[in-house]
Design an enzyme around this catalytic site. Sequence first.
Site, PDB file in Angstrom:
ATOM      1  N   LYS A 187      44.671  40.154  41.987  1.00  0.00           N
ATOM      2  CA  LYS A 187      44.939  41.039  40.883  1.00  0.00           C
ATOM      3  C   LYS A 187      44.572  42.486  41.188  1.00  0.00           C
ATOM      4  O   LYS A 187      45.068  43.404  40.545  1.00  0.00           O
ATOM      5  CB  LYS A 187      44.106  40.586  39.660  1.00  0.00           C
ATOM      6  CG  LYS A 187      44.312  39.187  39.178  1.00  0.00           C
ATOM      7  CD  LYS A 187      43.291  38.921  38.026  1.00  0.00           C
ATOM      8  CE  LYS A 187      43.273  37.477  37.667  1.00  0.00           C
ATOM      9  NZ  LYS A 187      42.198  37.182  36.666  1.00  0.00           N
ATOM     10  N   GLY A 188      43.654  42.654  42.087  1.00  0.00           N
ATOM     11  CA  GLY A 188      42.977  43.943  42.249  1.00  0.00           C
ATOM     12  C   GLY A 188      43.856  45.150  42.454  1.00  0.00           C
ATOM     13  O   GLY A 188      43.495  46.268  42.078  1.00  0.00           O
TER      14      GLY A 188
ATOM     15  N   ASP B  38      38.417  44.290  53.027  1.00  0.00           N
ATOM     16  CA  ASP B  38      36.994  43.965  53.199  1.00  0.00           C
ATOM     17  C   ASP B  38      36.819  43.164  54.496  1.00  0.00           C
ATOM     18  O   ASP B  38      36.743  43.750  55.581  1.00  0.00           O
ATOM     19  CB  ASP B  38      36.544  43.190  51.957  1.00  0.00           C
ATOM     20  CG  ASP B  38      35.040  43.074  51.841  1.00  0.00           C
ATOM     21  OD1 ASP B  38      34.341  43.519  52.756  1.00  0.00           O
ATOM     22  OD2 ASP B  38      34.542  42.529  50.844  1.00  0.00           O
TER      23      ASP B  38
ATOM     24  N   PHE C 223      29.112  47.803  47.050  1.00  0.00           N
ATOM     25  CA  PHE C 223      29.965  46.936  46.230  1.00  0.00           C
ATOM     26  C   PHE C 223      30.587  47.808  45.156  1.00  0.00           C
ATOM     27  O   PHE C 223      29.888  48.410  44.356  1.00  0.00           O
ATOM     28  CB  PHE C 223      29.117  45.814  45.606  1.00  0.00           C
ATOM     29  CG  PHE C 223      29.960  44.735  45.001  1.00  0.00           C
ATOM     30  CD1 PHE C 223      30.287  43.594  45.718  1.00  0.00           C
ATOM     31  CD2 PHE C 223      30.474  44.878  43.710  1.00  0.00           C
ATOM     32  CE1 PHE C 223      31.098  42.606  45.165  1.00  0.00           C
ATOM     33  CE2 PHE C 223      31.279  43.893  43.152  1.00  0.00           C
ATOM     34  CZ  PHE C 223      31.597  42.762  43.878  1.00  0.00           C
TER      35      PHE C 223
HETATM   36  C1  PRP Z   1      39.665  41.188  46.670  1.00  0.00           C
HETATM   37  C2  PRP Z   1      40.540  42.407  46.856  1.00  0.00           C
HETATM   38  C3  PRP Z   1      41.343  42.103  48.071  1.00  0.00           C
HETATM   39  C4  PRP Z   1      40.483  41.118  48.834  1.00  0.00           C
HETATM   40  C5  PRP Z   1      39.942  41.749  50.056  1.00  0.00           C
HETATM   41  O1  PRP Z   1      40.372  40.246  45.960  1.00  0.00           O
HETATM   42  O2  PRP Z   1      41.348  42.620  45.723  1.00  0.00           O
HETATM   43  O3  PRP Z   1      42.587  41.517  47.757  1.00  0.00           O
HETATM   44  O4  PRP Z   1      39.415  40.727  47.979  1.00  0.00           O
HETATM   45  O5  PRP Z   1      39.022  40.907  50.673  1.00  0.00           O
HETATM   46  P1  PRP Z   1      39.104  40.441  52.190  1.00  0.00           P
HETATM   47  O6  PRP Z   1      39.547  41.609  53.019  1.00  0.00           O
HETATM   48  O7  PRP Z   1      37.683  40.026  52.484  1.00  0.00           O
HETATM   49  O8  PRP Z   1      40.044  39.293  52.268  1.00  0.00           O
HETATM   50  P2  PRP Z   1      39.667  39.051  45.202  1.00  0.00           P
HETATM   51  O9  PRP Z   1      39.718  37.816  46.034  1.00  0.00           O
HETATM   52  O10 PRP Z   1      38.321  39.482  44.710  1.00  0.00           O
HETATM   53  O11 PRP Z   1      40.651  38.812  43.978  1.00  0.00           O
HETATM   54  P3  PRP Z   1      41.176  39.850  42.874  1.00  0.00           P
HETATM   55  O12 PRP Z   1      42.061  40.848  43.592  1.00  0.00           O
HETATM   56  O13 PRP Z   1      41.931  38.984  41.948  1.00  0.00           O
HETATM   57  O14 PRP Z   1      39.979  40.514  42.248  1.00  0.00           O
END
Ligand code: PRP
Length: 187
Positions: A53-54, A113, A162
């Site tokens: 979703k982010g 990340d 964070f």
């Molecule tokens: C977060 C963010 C990225 C992902 C990056 O999504 O939105 O899509 O993590 O992390 P990575 O590089 O370690 O894979 P999250 O899984 O928290 O879901 P969200 O987008 O729904 O909040």
Amino acid sequence: MSDADRGAVSARAAGRLVPLYSEEEIRRRVASLAAAIRADVGGAEPVLVGILKGAFVFLADLIRALDMPLRVDFVRVASYGERAESAGRVAITKDVELDLAEQDVVVVEDILDSGLTARVLLDHLAHRHPRSLRLCALVDKRERRRVAVEADYVGFVLDRGFIVGYGIDYAERYRHLAAIYTLEGAV
Ligand code: PRP
């Protein structure tokens, strides 16, 4: 922090919100990313693929800054296990719906990340035979990178911390904040 942001978070803040990127800084970076993408795709009509979703807030601003003919699609990626470890796994739970063959595709990520989400997705989308496949990340957080992946377009480079706001959550909260904050003391 705007009055609206302050009011919204004060009652239930699990930690302390420290301003990191202001609305104005974000607006400037988004405009500059849009200019770079526009220059690269030339006259073609790109497909912007947002990772739910982010990325939804960032994508919404980015497409308006691009101000050109384009198409939008979304993917959803679920992660399992400890995301900071290379053993973490991700699965695509909602795939693209547009035909990406011979298209100029830009994957739009709010935060890069560990890199796992982007790596899996880029490999997956490459099988759709796009003409070009690029990655645009608003925030490139290098501290926990576990997988080799480099964004073609980066808004901000962050060493550690964070962050929440502008679509990015902590326990599904704070996505509505207009600016980006470091959440301290809650994680
Ligand atoms: C977060 C963010 C990225 C992902 C990056 O999504 O939105 O899509 O993590 O992390 P990575 O590089 O370690 O894979 P999250 O899984 O928290 O879901 P969200 O987008 O729904 O909040």
